[in-house]
Design an enzyme around this catalytic site. Structure first.
Site, mmCIF file in Angstrom:
data_model
loop_
_atom_site.group_PDB
_atom_site.id
_atom_site.type_symbol
_atom_site.label_atom_id
_atom_site.label_comp_id
_atom_site.label_asym_id
_atom_site.label_seq_id
_atom_site.Cartn_x
_atom_site.Cartn_y
_atom_site.Cartn_z
ATOM 1 N N LYS A 1 0.856 -1.197 0.000
ATOM 2 C CA LYS A 1 0.000 0.000 0.000
ATOM 3 C C LYS A 1 0.885 1.238 0.000
ATOM 4 C CE LYS A 1 -2.729 1.681 3.616
ATOM 5 N NZ LYS A 1 -4.011 1.729 4.320
HETATM 6 C C1 R5P Z 1 -2.306 4.246 7.556
HETATM 7 O O1 R5P Z 1 -1.344 3.671 7.960
HETATM 8 C C2 R5P Z 1 -3.535 3.597 7.719
HETATM 9 O O2 R5P Z 1 -3.238 2.258 7.453
HETATM 10 C C3 R5P Z 1 -4.735 3.988 6.885
HETATM 11 O O3 R5P Z 1 -5.526 2.867 6.813
HETATM 12 C C4 R5P Z 1 -4.397 4.401 5.495
HETATM 13 O O4 R5P Z 1 -3.696 5.585 5.523
HETATM 14 C C5 R5P Z 1 -5.638 4.498 4.591
HETATM 15 O O5 R5P Z 1 -6.497 5.417 5.040
HETATM 16 P P1 R5P Z 1 -6.683 6.837 4.328
HETATM 17 O O6 R5P Z 1 -7.328 6.533 2.996
HETATM 18 O O7 R5P Z 1 -7.581 7.563 5.248
HETATM 19 O O8 R5P Z 1 -5.336 7.442 4.144
#
Ligand code: R5P
Length: 291
Positions: free
Chosen positions: A203
């Site tokens: 990710k």
């Molecule tokens: C970050 O480490 C977290 O895993 C969040 O799940 C990730 O950032 C995704 O969330 P957002 O779309 O709010 O950035």
């Protein structure tokens, strides 16, 4: 012994059809074990090769951020529209109904919060992860951050060792070190470090420039985080451009659960990720959606 009355002799040998070797649909995961491939196939739709993950793990570093004050009220109604739920074990056990059938990508590290030094984390005990029957473990890696680079990389290495042992894929999550620029050059390095240490998918964040180079050099699928809340049209455009650049889906949180219409956002993002809808049509779909 089984009843032999009416026993039929085996005859359907399919001599005209050699047994197929099943090639695996996800980039860089051809040579993984059956358990890992089966779990990845629950997260990524084998028909499109993509995934819409719904992230609600923010509380472990931020506390009750806006939209996640009551996960039972805000997130549970959305789960059926996601391909996968990403959360912590505390939320999973206290709020998510065990009867739901979606795969879970479990945030599998925890430690420091936004109040101190981020990412000085340790990882969950894999036996506890197995008890929750999860489909993947997510671990943060903060390349370039002096205080936490080593510990977070070790966390990933250890989690991949455990994942390979028990057939559970690992999502490497690129956390941007404090002094690092959020550009394609940094994310090429960060995603590659995750993949080289064995992450089954990664990710990361979308970059306006050069995101296709981030995807191209990463040997396993990439999903993008949404990041801070944007106007809905911009968030949909971000998802669309990431998909066009080769991402295999999204793992979005705030741009869904902080939206005025979270369900409409889920469905619009789903259309972009799985139906190749462009962001303009997806925004119209969002606007027209009544719920
Ligand atoms: C970050 O480490 C977290 O895993 C969040 O799940 C990730 O950032 C995704 O969330 P957002 O779309 O709010 O950035």
């Amino acid at each position: 012994m089984a009843d032999m009355d009416g026993f039929k002799e085996a005859a359907a040998y399919g001599f005209d059809q050699p047994q197929k070797n099943n090639s695996f649909f996800l980039k860089g995961n051809e040579n993984r074990g059956w358990g890992i491939q089966n779990r990845l196939s629950r997260i990524f739709n084998p028909k499109t090769g993509n995934t819409v993950m719904l992230a609600c793990d923010h509380g472990f570093i931020m506390g009750p951020t806006s939209g996640l004050e009551r996960v039972d009220l805000s997130i549970n109604p959305l789960i059926e529209y996601a391909d996968c739920l990403m959360c912590t074990r505390g939320i999973l056990r206290s709020v998510i109904p065990p009867s739901m059938s979606k795969p879970v990508c479990l945030r599998s590290d925890g430690g420091t919060t936004i109040l101190t030094e981020l990412n000085l984390n340790r990882v969950y005990d894999v036996e506890d992860v197995i008890r929750m029957n999860v489909s993947a473990m997510a671990v943060m890696v903060s390349c370039g951050d002096k205080a936490s680079e080593q510990i977070t990389t070790h966390n990933l290495v250890h989690t991949v060792d455990m994942g390979e042992k028990y057939g559970i894929p690992v999502l490497g999550v690129t956390a941007v070190g404090k002094d690092m620029a959020r550009d394609a050059r940094y994310f090429r390095l960060a995603t590659r470090v995750c993949a080289e240490n064995g992450a089954h998918f990664v990710k990361t964040y979308f970059t306006d420039e050069g995101f296709e180079t981030v995807v191209a050099q990463c040997p396993v699928p990439i999903v993008i985080a949404g990041g801070k809340k944007l106007p809905e049209n911009e968030a949909l455009d971000l998802a669309y451009r990431a998909m066009q650049a080769g991402a295999a889906g999204v793992d979005m949180g705030r741009n869904v659960f902080q939206s005025e219409k979270p369900l409409a956002m889920m469905k619009a993002i789903y259309a972009i990720v799985h139906e190749n809808m462009n962001s303009k049509d997806a925004f119209e779909f969002y606007n027209d959606f009544k719920a």
